[in-house]
Write a protein that holds these residues in place. Sequence first.
Motif, short mmCIF file in Angstrom:
data_model
loop_
_atom_site.label_atom_id
_atom_site.label_comp_id
_atom_site.label_asym_id
_atom_site.label_seq_id
_atom_site.Cartn_x
_atom_site.Cartn_y
_atom_site.Cartn_z
N ALA A 14 0.14 -1.40 0.21
CA ALA A 14 0.23 -0.07 0.32
C ALA A 14 0.99 1.41 -0.29
O ALA A 14 0.70 2.43 -0.34
N VAL A 15 2.16 1.78 0.45
CA VAL A 15 2.81 2.57 0.88
C VAL A 15 3.39 2.80 -0.20
O VAL A 15 3.89 4.04 -1.14
N GLY A 16 3.97 0.80 -0.65
CA GLY A 16 4.95 1.52 -2.41
C GLY A 16 4.05 1.89 -3.57
O GLY A 16 4.03 3.04 -3.86
N LEU B 188 -5.64 -1.23 -2.26
CA LEU B 188 -4.83 -0.10 -3.31
C LEU B 188 -5.37 0.71 -3.99
O LEU B 188 -4.91 2.14 -4.38
N GLU B 189 -6.75 0.44 -4.44
CA GLU B 189 -7.44 0.98 -5.44
C GLU B 189 -7.42 1.36 -4.65
O GLU B 189 -8.11 2.76 -5.01
N GLU B 190 -8.68 1.59 -3.08
CA GLU B 190 -8.87 2.45 -2.62
C GLU B 190 -8.17 3.84 -2.09
O GLU B 190 -7.65 5.13 -1.75
N ILE B 191 -6.25 3.51 -1.94
CA ILE B 191 -5.58 4.44 -1.22
C ILE B 191 -5.85 4.95 -2.99
O ILE B 191 -5.15 6.41 -2.53
N THR B 192 -4.90 4.10 -4.24
CA THR B 192 -4.94 5.07 -5.05
C THR B 192 -6.47 6.03 -5.16
O THR B 192 -5.68 7.22 -6.91
N ALA B 193 -6.59 5.56 -5.53
CA ALA B 193 -8.34 7.34 -5.52
C ALA B 193 -8.89 8.10 -4.84
O ALA B 193 -9.21 8.87 -5.82
N ILE B 194 -7.56 7.98 -4.37
CA ILE B 194 -7.53 9.44 -3.00
C ILE B 194 -7.70 10.63 -3.84
O ILE B 194 -8.08 11.45 -4.34
N ARG C 172 -1.13 2.62 -11.51
CA ARG C 172 -2.14 1.56 -11.96
C ARG C 172 -1.31 0.01 -12.81
O ARG C 172 -1.98 -0.84 -12.19
N GLU C 173 -0.37 0.30 -13.11
CA GLU C 173 0.47 -0.25 -13.98
C GLU C 173 1.43 -1.28 -12.71
O GLU C 173 1.39 -2.50 -12.54
N LEU C 174 1.39 -1.10 -11.35
CA LEU C 174 2.02 -1.41 -9.88
C LEU C 174 1.16 -2.41 -10.30
O LEU C 174 1.23 -3.35 -9.11
#
Length: 176
Positions: free
Chosen positions: A65-67, A142-148, A156-158
């Motif tokens: 998640a942090v990465g 991961l998707e929730e954190i990136t959607a912020i 997305r690629e990661l």
Amino acid sequence: MPYLLGLLGLIVTVLVLLKRLADAGFDLGGLNPFLPKRSRAWRGKFEANPLFSLDDPMDVAAVLAVGVTKAGGDMSAEQKHALLDAFQRTFSLDQRSAEHLLASSAHLVGDGHVFRNQVHDVIARSKERFTDSQIGSTISLLEEITAIEGATDQQRELIERIRGVFYEDSGSTAWS
């Protein structure tokens, strides 16, 4: 009999010379033919990046998640608060434990360069311990954190690479 006395005298002489060499500072341990292999194994074990030795699924999920968050640049204060809330909710942690998990994960990820290039190696050691539900909750985290702040192409690629690593094979345990 004279041969036996000569052999014993030779052995004593060699031992005395080896002792004098050791006293003079000559290291006889360097003559061990197995020493370089053991030294490389020791160095490989204790000088390796600790990111690749994580075996607890919760620690790996937090590092992921942090990465992924750092893949889009430095973490903002809003992302840090969202990560703390997500850690508390997903892993059933209290505030202090979530803060420690975030701090240790951020330290392990560092600038994220090694993490992005070798994400498979980060997951490899603990992959068998993840259950299907843990994999699903990790991906959704991961998707929730990136959607912020909106997912970048790198993020997305990661996430897709992480999803690919997880769905090759999975094992089983629970978060708690």
